[in-house]
Structure formats: structure tokens, C-alpha cells
Enzyme design. Structure first.
Site, PDB file in Angstrom:
ATOM      1  N   GLU A 197      18.610   8.573 -28.016  1.00  0.00           N
ATOM      2  CA  GLU A 197      17.147   8.753 -28.046  1.00  0.00           C
ATOM      3  C   GLU A 197      16.593   7.626 -28.920  1.00  0.00           C
ATOM      4  O   GLU A 197      15.911   6.736 -28.437  1.00  0.00           O
ATOM      5  CB  GLU A 197      16.795  10.137 -28.607  1.00  0.00           C
ATOM      6  CG  GLU A 197      15.290  10.421 -28.685  1.00  0.00           C
ATOM      7  CD  GLU A 197      14.968  11.767 -29.366  1.00  0.00           C
ATOM      8  OE1 GLU A 197      15.853  12.350 -30.027  1.00  0.00           O
ATOM      9  OE2 GLU A 197      13.808  12.218 -29.238  1.00  0.00           O
ATOM     10  N   ASP A 275      11.262  18.948 -23.570  1.00  0.00           N
ATOM     11  CA  ASP A 275      11.674  18.779 -24.969  1.00  0.00           C
ATOM     12  C   ASP A 275      10.910  19.721 -25.919  1.00  0.00           C
ATOM     13  O   ASP A 275      11.414  20.788 -26.254  1.00  0.00           O
ATOM     14  CB  ASP A 275      11.535  17.317 -25.402  1.00  0.00           C
ATOM     15  CG  ASP A 275      12.494  16.918 -26.531  1.00  0.00           C
ATOM     16  OD1 ASP A 275      13.359  17.725 -26.887  1.00  0.00           O
ATOM     17  OD2 ASP A 275      12.376  15.778 -27.037  1.00  0.00           O
TER      18      ASP A 275
HETATM   19  N1  ADE Z   1      14.490  18.588 -32.188  1.00  0.00           N
HETATM   20  C1  ADE Z   1      13.458  18.920 -31.408  1.00  0.00           C
HETATM   21  N2  ADE Z   1      13.137  17.906 -30.597  1.00  0.00           N
HETATM   22  C2  ADE Z   1      14.016  16.914 -30.844  1.00  0.00           C
HETATM   23  C3  ADE Z   1      14.215  15.626 -30.325  1.00  0.00           C
HETATM   24  N3  ADE Z   1      13.447  15.108 -29.370  1.00  0.00           N
HETATM   25  N4  ADE Z   1      15.210  14.869 -30.837  1.00  0.00           N
HETATM   26  C4  ADE Z   1      15.983  15.360 -31.804  1.00  0.00           C
HETATM   27  N5  ADE Z   1      15.832  16.568 -32.323  1.00  0.00           N
HETATM   28  C5  ADE Z   1      14.863  17.345 -31.848  1.00  0.00           C
HETATM   29 ZN    ZN Z   2      15.400  17.498 -27.741  1.00  0.00          ZN
END
Ligand code: ADE
Ligand code: ZN
Length: 332
Positions: A197, A275
Site C-alpha cells: 500500500e 477499505d
Molecule cells: N486500517 C484500516 N485501514 C487501513 C489501511 N488502508 N491500511 C492499513 N491499515 C488500515
Molecule cells: Zn485496509
């Protein structure tokens, strides 16, 4: 396209239940539980949702979760999301919850899970929505704390399908959690992890090699490593991508430059998910709509994403096939 997306049967595989806390419910619970939150009004909260990185979001997200105290609060939170699922024609969900966010402020593991599971069972009975729960370890905390959480979860094991890894990625690589993931796998849990990410492609490789995950959450940065790309394709390892999240947290500057369509065309098992919809401005259908527009997706691309959402799920093969057949028959 909007109606095509709306009526298309879909599964959601990357959804943090704490990330569905809408400002209105946050206010109601803060008042009920006498918890101070640093906002004057719902509008004030919405204005605060301007992020420049994952961490800037996480700080606000953990503060928001502090209003959740009782089993009923977790029930109400989860039921509100499941009503959204019904509205958006989401037939199956695999939901993350972060037990440590709650146990670390004195809320019992049982309070969290009993509230969430109560709503999941109710939604299955009332709306036919099927679901699994995935318990996520917070990677900014230690592996010892994750092991303690795994132990705490064992009396509730029958409610939990898998374990995941989330929170601050940079500086907290999958290798930090090798032992707890091995223990979870031995206990029969499925394993997934957020990787790629904000972290580079090495985080994705580590999640596969060291944590033996069967899905990668996000995975945006996989293109940095051509060998990894081929492996993700050959092994059809699902990526649970989250377009509006990646846009709001500046993982991508513009959805026109988002690599989801390129990854899909390369042959990866890509899915689209929301998400933390209360924070990123859209639930699942809004995510589909945003990429359909920005990436010029065809109805066939959208249909493929929906098929992939079931393929990549932890449902049994016969159930998956039934849902996929439904999508293949879908005309609009
Ligand atoms: N917790 C909630 N959303 C998240 C994300 N996008 N990346 C990492 N941890 C998270
Ligand atoms: Zn997440």
C-alpha cells in the site's frame, strides 16, 4: 453504468468494520458513552477527513473508534454496514476487525466479537448476506502483543475465518510477524496481509514467502517487481484493491493513473473494495463507479471484478460457483 453496478451481485473482501463508523453514529455513541471527541459537529468531522498519508488517516481512525464501548455499539456499527450491503447488492462480505484497538483501552475481546457476530447472524437471517470475519493484528505493535491477541481469540475461533495484518506499513514489514502467522496457520486460520500500500514490492514478497498469505490486501506496488507480477499471475493470488482509499491516502495522485486496469489486463486476480468507506467517501458501488469512470472500464471489466470478488473469497467452491453463475447470467 451506475445501474449496472448497483444491481450486479458483488462480494466485498477488504473492509475494516471500524472504518464504517459514520460521523453521525460517532456523535451518537460519544454522547451516550460520555466520550470526548475533538469535533463540534458532524460537518466538523467531515472537514477533518483530509489525509496526506496512511498515518494521518490512522491517527483519526483510532481516535474515532474510541467511542465504541458496548456489545450494542459493535452491533449497531456492524448492522449499519450490513444495511449498506443490502442496499448495494453485496451478497457476501469478509470483514476485518482490529481487536487490539479495543482491548488496549479495556474493552473485552468478547464484547467486540459478540456485538459484531450478532449483527452478522441477523443479516444472514434477514437479508441472506453471508460473511466471514478476519481478525487483524496491528503491525505498529509488537509480535508478542499479536500472539497475546491470537491466544485471546481462541475461545471465539469458530467465529473467525482468518487473520490479517494492518495499520502503519512502513517500517513494520511482514517479517516482524512470521511467528504469529505460523501459529495462526497451525490453528487453522486463513492468512492475509496488507502489503504494497505504502510499502514497496518487497513487503508483498515477504507476505507471500514468510507469512504464507493466500491474499494480498492492496498490492498496488507489485508492478515494481516483474518476477513478482508473474508469480501473482501464475498462482492467481488475489489482490484486494481499494481505489477511493488509495486516492484519499495519496497512494495514487489521480484515479486516471491507478494501475488496477493494467493489473487486470495483465491477468492478475484483482478485486475492488472500499477499505474504510466512512472515511474515504464511498462504499463499494461508489468505488466501482469511480474506477469505471476514471479508467474507462467496460461492463465486461466490471463483471470480471465482481466474478473475481467471489473467486477470491474464502467461500466453498460450490457456493462460489453458484454466485459466479448468477453474475454470468446478469444482463442489463
Ligand atoms: N486500517 C484500516 N485501514 C487501513 C489501511 N488502508 N491500511 C492499513 N491499515 C488500515
Ligand atoms: Zn485496509
Amino acid at each position: 453504468m451506475k445501474y449496472f453496478i448497483q444491481n450486479l451481485p458483488k462480494a466485498e473482501l477488504h473492509l475494516h468494520i471500524e472504518g464504517t463508523l459514520e460521523p453521525e453514529l460517532m456523535f451518537r455513541l460519544a454522547k451516550k458513552n460520555s466520550i470526548k471527541i475533538p469535533y463540534k459537529s458532524v460537518e466538523n468531522v467531515k472537514k477533518a477527513y483530509e489525509f496526506d498519508s496512511l498515518q494521518s488517516f490512522l491517527d483519526i481512525y483510532y481516535a474515532g473508534a474510541s467511542v465504541l464501548k458496548t456489545k450494542e455499539d459493535f452491533y449497531d456499527l456492524t448492522m449499519a454496514y450490513l444495511l449498506k450491503c443490502k442496499e448495494q447488492n453485496i451478497l457476501h462480505v469478509e470483514i476485518f476487525f482490529d481487536p487490539q484497538t479495543h482491548t488496549n483501552r479495556g474493552i473485552a475481546f468478547g464484547t467486540v466479537i459478540e456485538g459484531v457476530v450478532g449483527a452478522l447472524n441477523n443479516a444472514q437471517e434477514r437479508f441472506g448476506i453471508t460473511s466471514f470475519l478476519i481478525m487483524s493484528f496491528l503491525r505498529h505493535l509488537s509480535e508478542e502483543e499479536a500472539i497475546k491477541t491470537l491466544m485471546e481469540s481462541l475461545p471465539y475461533k469458530h467465529f473467525i475465518k482468518g487473520v490479517g495484518l494492518d495499520s502503519s506499513e512502513l517500517g513494520n514489514p511482514p517479517s516482524k510477524f512470521q511467528k504469529v502467522f505460523q501459529m495462526a496457520q497451525n490453528a487453522g486460520f486463513k492468512c492475509v496481509a496488507h502489503a504494497g500500500e505504502e510499502g514497496d514490492s518487497s513487503y508483498i514478497k515477504e507476505a507471500l514467502d514468510l507469512l504464507h498469505v493466500s491474499r494480498i490486501d492492496h498490492g498496488v506496488r507489485c508492478e515494481e517487481d516483474k518476477q513478482l507480477m508473474q508469480r501473482l499471475k501464475d498462482d492467481q493470488i488475489p489482490l484486494t484493491m481499494c481505489p477511493l482509499s488509495n486516492l484519499k491516502l495519496k497512494v495514487v495522485d489521480d484515479l486516471k493513473n491507478y494501475n488496477l486496469k493494467r493489473l487486470l489486463d495483465f491477468g492478475l486476480l484483482v478485486t475492488a473494495n472500499s477499505d474504510d468507506p466512512a472515511y474515504f467517501g464511498g462504499y463499494l458501488n461508489e468505488n466501482y463507479e469511480a474506477i469505471a469512470k476514471s479508467l474507462n472500464l467496460s461492463k465486461d471489466d466490471i463483471r470480471t471484478l465482481a466474478i473475481n470478488s467471489f473467486k477470491a473469497s474464502f467461500l466453498d467452491k460450490e457456493v462460489k460457483d453458484k454466485y459466479i453463475e448468477k453474475i454470468c447470467q446478469y444482463q442489463m
